[in-house]
Design a protein around this motif. Structure first.
Motif, PDB file in Angstrom:
ATOM      1  N   TYR A 108       4.849   2.577   6.824  1.00 12.93           N
ATOM      2  CA  TYR A 108       4.861   1.120   6.975  1.00 12.93           C
ATOM      3  C   TYR A 108       5.773   0.790   8.160  1.00 12.93           C
ATOM      4  O   TYR A 108       6.964   1.116   8.136  1.00 12.93           O
ATOM      5  CB  TYR A 108       5.367   0.429   5.702  1.00 12.93           C
ATOM      6  CG  TYR A 108       5.196  -1.074   5.749  1.00 12.93           C
ATOM      7  CD1 TYR A 108       3.983  -1.660   5.391  1.00 12.93           C
ATOM      8  CD2 TYR A 108       6.223  -1.894   6.181  1.00 12.93           C
ATOM      9  CE1 TYR A 108       3.815  -3.039   5.451  1.00 12.93           C
ATOM     10  CE2 TYR A 108       6.066  -3.269   6.253  1.00 12.93           C
ATOM     11  CZ  TYR A 108       4.858  -3.839   5.886  1.00 12.93           C
ATOM     12  OH  TYR A 108       4.691  -5.199   5.962  1.00 12.93           O
ATOM     13  N   PHE A 143       4.212  -4.256  -0.005  1.00 10.62           N
ATOM     14  CA  PHE A 143       5.416  -3.503   0.366  1.00 10.62           C
ATOM     15  C   PHE A 143       6.696  -4.219  -0.077  1.00 10.62           C
ATOM     16  O   PHE A 143       7.595  -3.609  -0.655  1.00 10.62           O
ATOM     17  CB  PHE A 143       5.443  -3.268   1.873  1.00 10.62           C
ATOM     18  CG  PHE A 143       6.638  -2.492   2.353  1.00 10.62           C
ATOM     19  CD1 PHE A 143       6.728  -1.127   2.133  1.00 10.62           C
ATOM     20  CD2 PHE A 143       7.681  -3.133   3.003  1.00 10.62           C
ATOM     21  CE1 PHE A 143       7.833  -0.403   2.571  1.00 10.62           C
ATOM     22  CE2 PHE A 143       8.791  -2.422   3.441  1.00 10.62           C
ATOM     23  CZ  PHE A 143       8.873  -1.055   3.222  1.00 10.62           C
ATOM     24  N   GLN A 154      10.999   5.304   5.032  1.00  4.75           N
ATOM     25  CA  GLN A 154       9.989   4.519   5.740  1.00  4.75           C
ATOM     26  C   GLN A 154       9.727   5.107   7.115  1.00  4.75           C
ATOM     27  O   GLN A 154      10.651   5.336   7.899  1.00  4.75           O
ATOM     28  CB  GLN A 154      10.456   3.072   5.866  1.00  4.75           C
ATOM     29  CG  GLN A 154       9.432   2.118   6.462  1.00  4.75           C
ATOM     30  CD  GLN A 154       9.965   0.698   6.540  1.00  4.75           C
ATOM     31  OE1 GLN A 154      10.975   0.352   5.910  1.00  4.75           O
ATOM     32  NE2 GLN A 154       9.307  -0.136   7.338  1.00  4.75           N
TER      33      GLN A 154
END
Length: 253
Positions: A108, A143, A154
């Motif tokens: 992400y 998220f 991440q």
């Protein structure tokens, strides 16, 4: 036949069924049946990385989605799909265990994300990756509103390649579909460039079929705005309007 082999065939049949039913399309020139099986690998790719695809429910209703193609390229135990908006530890104990594993990564982008290439060099032991499947606003909602997804490290992809999923509009020129993200990520983690080519093959075939039968190439929203081709009403919401201004001015959002 092994159990894994049976599940792989079922996944391929799922892809065949998904793309065979085309009669509801408005354009009568579209093919009624399109089989993508010839463009899938004969055997599932051998990978050590396990993908957890967190899919927004809205993606299930899309006919030309990419996750079924991805699943048909991988062994069933290496591509697990969970559909939903909210994922609590009580309802998803297996996912919670995965998120708490220090070797798990979540793909992400953001200011706190590390480039995957760097992580692959520093921590080659990472064997699980979580990818959120949905529009950018849907992915953002999943998220930030699920605390479990803040536990893994991440990571993000550093790529300047444009998406080959040209039958669907992307926000920016470098935004990729879920299948493309997975293909690039697996290539990096497995250190095998052929993986990306194999996974992209059915996507390229899908887009080619659609374009040959009336579909149009979709440029990114960024491209349309910069070239004065965006023909939809500008949003009244100040936040959305600001995001569009940032796209025009090449500001990363």
């Amino acid at each position: 036949m092994t159990e894994c082999g049976k599940e792989y065939i079922e996944a391929r049949q799922g892809v065949l069924h998904l793309f065979a039913v085309r009669t509801h399309l408005k354009s009568k020139s579209r093919p009624q049946k399109v089989c993508l099986c010839p463009f899938l690998p004969v055997h599932p790719l051998k990978v050590s990385t396990c993908l957890y695809i967190i899919q927004h429910p809205a993606e299930e209703s899309r006919v030309l989605r990419t996750v079924p193609l991805l699943a048909a390229c991988l062994p069933p135990d290496k591509c697990k799909i969970l559909v939903g908006r909210r994922f609590s530890e009580d309802r998803y104990p297996e996912l919670a265990t995965v998120c708490r594993n220090p070797n798990t990564l979540i793909l992400y982008p953001g200011a706190e994300a590390t480039n995957l290439e760097e992580v692959a060099v520093m921590s080659p032991s990472s064997s699980v990756m979580i990818i959120i499947d949905g529009t950018w606003s849907q992915a953002k909602d999943i998220f930030y509103k699920n605390s479990l997804f803040r536990l893994p490290k991440q990571v993000q992809l550093k790529t300047n390649h444009s998406s080959q999923y040209v039958i669907r509009t992307q926000p920016t020129n470098t935004c990729l579909s879920t299948l493309e993200c997975a293909a690039v990520a697996l290539t990096i983690m497995e250190k095998n460039k052929s993986i990306q080519e194999t996974i992209l093959h059915p996507l390229q075939a899908l887009c080619s079929f659609q374009l040959q039968h009336g579909a149009q190439i979709h440029h990114s929203k960024e491209h349309l705005l910069k070239n004065g081709l965006y023909d939809k009403p500008m949003p009244k919401n100040k936040r959305k309007l600001r995001r569009m201004e940032l796209l025009v001015n090449n500001v990363k959002i």
